[in-house]
Write a protein that holds these residues in place. Sequence first.
Motif, short mmCIF file in Angstrom:
data_model
loop_
_atom_site.label_atom_id
_atom_site.label_comp_id
_atom_site.label_asym_id
_atom_site.label_seq_id
_atom_site.Cartn_x
_atom_site.Cartn_y
_atom_site.Cartn_z
N ASN A 180 -40.57 11.32 -46.37
CA ASN A 180 -41.69 12.25 -46.44
C ASN A 180 -42.92 11.60 -45.83
OD1 ASN A 180 -40.34 14.36 -47.94
ND2 ASN A 180 -40.41 12.99 -49.72
N ASN A 181 -43.43 12.24 -44.76
CA ASN A 181 -44.64 11.74 -44.10
C ASN A 181 -44.49 10.28 -43.70
OD1 ASN A 181 -46.00 14.25 -44.48
ND2 ASN A 181 -46.48 13.64 -46.60
N ASP A 182 -43.32 9.96 -43.10
CA ASP A 182 -43.03 8.63 -42.56
C ASP A 182 -42.89 7.56 -43.64
OD1 ASP A 182 -43.21 9.71 -39.99
OD2 ASP A 182 -45.37 9.36 -39.90
N LEU A 183 -42.77 7.97 -44.90
CA LEU A 183 -42.56 7.02 -45.98
C LEU A 183 -41.21 7.32 -46.63
CD1 LEU A 183 -43.84 4.69 -47.67
CD2 LEU A 183 -44.59 6.45 -49.28
N VAL A 184 -40.33 6.31 -46.67
CA VAL A 184 -39.01 6.47 -47.25
C VAL A 184 -39.06 6.12 -48.73
CG1 VAL A 184 -36.63 5.62 -47.25
CG2 VAL A 184 -37.86 5.93 -45.08
N THR A 185 -38.54 7.02 -49.55
CA THR A 185 -38.40 6.76 -50.99
C THR A 185 -36.91 6.79 -51.34
OG1 THR A 185 -40.53 7.79 -51.49
CG2 THR A 185 -38.99 7.50 -53.31
N VAL A 186 -36.42 5.69 -51.90
CA VAL A 186 -35.02 5.57 -52.30
C VAL A 186 -34.96 5.63 -53.82
CG1 VAL A 186 -32.94 4.17 -52.24
CG2 VAL A 186 -34.52 4.15 -50.28
N THR A 187 -34.27 6.63 -54.35
CA THR A 187 -34.14 6.79 -55.81
C THR A 187 -32.68 6.59 -56.20
OG1 THR A 187 -35.96 8.40 -55.81
CG2 THR A 187 -34.56 8.29 -57.78
N ALA A 188 -32.43 5.55 -56.96
CA ALA A 188 -31.09 5.25 -57.46
C ALA A 188 -31.04 5.59 -58.93
CB ALA A 188 -30.76 3.78 -57.23
N THR A 189 -30.17 6.53 -59.31
CA THR A 189 -30.16 7.08 -60.66
C THR A 189 -28.91 6.66 -61.42
OG1 THR A 189 -31.42 8.99 -59.89
CG2 THR A 189 -30.29 9.20 -62.02
N GLY A 190 -29.10 6.08 -62.61
CA GLY A 190 -28.02 5.77 -63.52
C GLY A 190 -28.08 6.67 -64.73
N SER A 191 -27.39 6.30 -65.80
CA SER A 191 -27.33 7.16 -66.98
C SER A 191 -28.69 7.30 -67.67
CB SER A 191 -26.29 6.62 -67.96
OG SER A 191 -26.58 5.27 -68.30
N THR A 192 -29.42 6.20 -67.79
CA THR A 192 -30.73 6.26 -68.46
C THR A 192 -31.84 5.60 -67.65
OG1 THR A 192 -30.30 4.17 -69.65
CG2 THR A 192 -29.65 6.23 -70.74
N ARG A 193 -31.50 5.05 -66.47
CA ARG A 193 -32.49 4.31 -65.71
C ARG A 193 -32.46 4.71 -64.24
NH1 ARG A 193 -30.47 -1.55 -67.75
NH2 ARG A 193 -28.52 -0.58 -67.06
#
Length: 271
Positions: A180-193
């Motif tokens: 988004n707008n030349d900024l990469v956001t990586v979201t790694a999702t586990g069960s509670t974290r």
Amino acid sequence: MTFKKVLLIMLATIAFYSCEDNLDVDNKPAIQALRNNEFFDAREMSATTNSDGTVTIVGQSVQDRLEINISSSNPSIYVLGQGSPNEAKYTVNNSIVFSTRTGDSNGVVEVEPSLEDGTISGTFNFISFLPNATDTLVMRRGVFYQVPFGSQVGSSVVNNLSARIAGENFRPTSVNPQNNNDLVTVTATGSTRQVVLSFPDNIAVGSYDINGDGDIAAALVVDGNQNAAVSGRLEVTSVNRVNGQVSGTFEFLTEPPTSINVTNGTFTVTL
């Protein structure tokens, strides 16, 4: 039926039960089944959470591929057959595809409670047909055991992340990079974290400080509460502009009062 064929079936059945009995000791992870009374044992395997929340489980042998698509990873029984949103496919010699959405197909996939974060386990049985319903393929006593979530086997899209949080292994069930707008956001999702990394999409190979300021940032989300990183390092080890892939390592410390150490982080994402 010849004596030789009977003997082969008996040996395959014995081999299967032997592997099933010792699955948690000798074969972790594993995808195995009896395919038309022949033993199927995947050499490569993966579980992938798709963008719509569905899950694809893949087991690949030398020339054959098993693919199971179910509506979620929640422990439950998922019914297979015509009209079902769930499907099992078996591809023979990389060309002949049997599916539970053709002919008089039926079957079930049962997902069991996970014994290890970031993995999926369960059983399956199904009858599948070719598109013209002229031939049948039966999979019975199928089992998938602690198959790790990650990029799908055979896919050019690779989105993987792992780390240790306060000394415990973190294995997410989904890794989602967004630009988004030349900024990469990586979201790694586990069960509670969740582990969240952000960096510019034009980042180059090198070492970068994570200090809470600027475009190089990280955070740990626990039970919905975000804890921003106040210090750490992001090491970008590979950038492939053609494939749109970035790989690297990371570690960081969250802000007080939590002050949680996230270490041994590795990632590869496809933008």
